[in-house]
Design an enzyme around this catalytic site. Structure first.
Site, short mmCIF file in Angstrom:
data_model
loop_
_atom_site.label_atom_id
_atom_site.label_comp_id
_atom_site.label_asym_id
_atom_site.label_seq_id
_atom_site.Cartn_x
_atom_site.Cartn_y
_atom_site.Cartn_z
N ASN A 1 -20.58 -21.41 7.30
CA ASN A 1 -22.04 -21.43 7.29
C ASN A 1 -22.64 -21.51 5.88
O ASN A 1 -23.83 -21.79 5.71
CB ASN A 1 -22.62 -20.23 8.04
N ASP B 1 -25.27 -18.24 19.21
CA ASP B 1 -25.54 -19.60 18.73
C ASP B 1 -26.82 -20.17 19.35
O ASP B 1 -27.21 -19.79 20.45
CB ASP B 1 -24.33 -20.49 19.08
#
Ligand code: IPE
Ligand code: IPE
Ligand code: MG
EC number: 2.5.1.-
Length: 261
Positions: free
Chosen positions: A86, A38
């Site tokens: 996402n 991330d």
């Protein structure tokens, strides 16, 4: 667990002030390491770049991490590359990521051959663009007979979707009589997850400092040790990996039992 100590020492030869290979017990390397990669977007934005540049830079971190894990004798590495959530991102970013997965995989296949790495995917691949899917299939075919580290790439992966899918499969089997109600066990569930056959992760690393799972491996992480680093994924390297392993080795894993040392 299998490692070449000379190669490993050379790999970790440029010293760091706060960590050295000698602090690591090479007999207690985590067998399965999982990573939530991330912070690519923030890494890019802090440099005045487009978010996509962060994803491209993140590929270098992933390549280095695969090599690091092979050198240290990790048996399985799984990484979260794209979640079921996402898809909410701007279409342009989604397209770039799908393209990046495909082009990167083609480019990195020689590394998988060289390091004897076997590829697998976690997630629902049917929703992926045909081109990406084609390359993924090629990656699977070309690495199927490799006997070294297992590398699992989680793409269009969501843990709730995964568990729901397992529940549906069990319900179907019970309804058809293939499975009795008494055989609905933890093993029956585990074997219907995308991770079937993989041991549960020993160590979960999340970069960029976020303290959440974001729908990742909710079932499999029951007794996993967590390591969160504030570093963004493009800044993650072999040294940060070593810090994570050092932290892991300092933990006392009890699995609900009593302190063992
Ligand atoms: C991780 O980086 C990569 C993916 C989720 C595909 P992000 O893109 O989430 O980066 P941040 O969290 O916005 O900085
Ligand atoms: C998790 O990161 C998914 C991946 C790393 C692929 P996100 O950036 O999507 O997670 P949130 O939205 O911050 O929880
Ligand atoms: Mg993020």
């Amino acid at each position: 667990m299998d490692f070449d100590s000379k190669k490993l020492e050379a790999y970790y030869s440029d010293a760091r002030e706060d960590i050295s290979l000698s602090e690591i017990d090479l007999d207690r390397i985590p067998s399965h390491v999982s990573i939530i990669m991330d912070g690519n977007g923030r890494w890019a934005q802090e440099r005045g770049l487009d978010r996509s540049r962060g994803h491209v830079a993140g590929v270098d971190s992933l390549r280095e991490t695969v090599t690091t894990c092979v050198r240290l004798g990790v048996d399985a590495l799984s990484v979260y590359a794209f979640s079921t959530e996402n898809w909410k991102r701007p279409q342009r970013e989604v397209n770039l990521l799908m393209h990046l997965f495909a082009t990167t995989l083609v480019k990195e296949l020689p590394l998988f051959h060289q390091e004897n790495v076997r590829l697998r995917f976690l997630g629902d691949l049917e929703a992926l663009p045909k081109e990406t899917l084609k390359v993924f299939q090629r990656g699977l075919d070309e690495t199927a007979d490799h006997t070294g580290m297992e590398f699992a790439l989680a793409v269009n992966y969501g843990s709730r979707a995964e568990i729901t899918r397992a529940a549906r499969s069990i319900a179907q089997d019970v309804a058809s009589g293939a499975l009795s109600l008494d055989d609905v066990s933890e093993e029956a569930i585990s074997s219907r997850l995308y991770t079937s056959g993989l041991p549960d992760p020993d160590l979960l690393i999340r970069t960029s400092g976020e303290l959440r799972l974001s729908n990742y491996l909710l079932w499999q992480l029951a007794y996993t040790e967590f390591y969160v680093t504030p570093k963004y994924w493009p800044d993650f390297d072999r040294w940060e990996f070593l810090r994570a392993v050092r932290a892991f080795q300092s933990r006392n894993r009890r699995f609900g039992g009593v302190v063992s040392k």
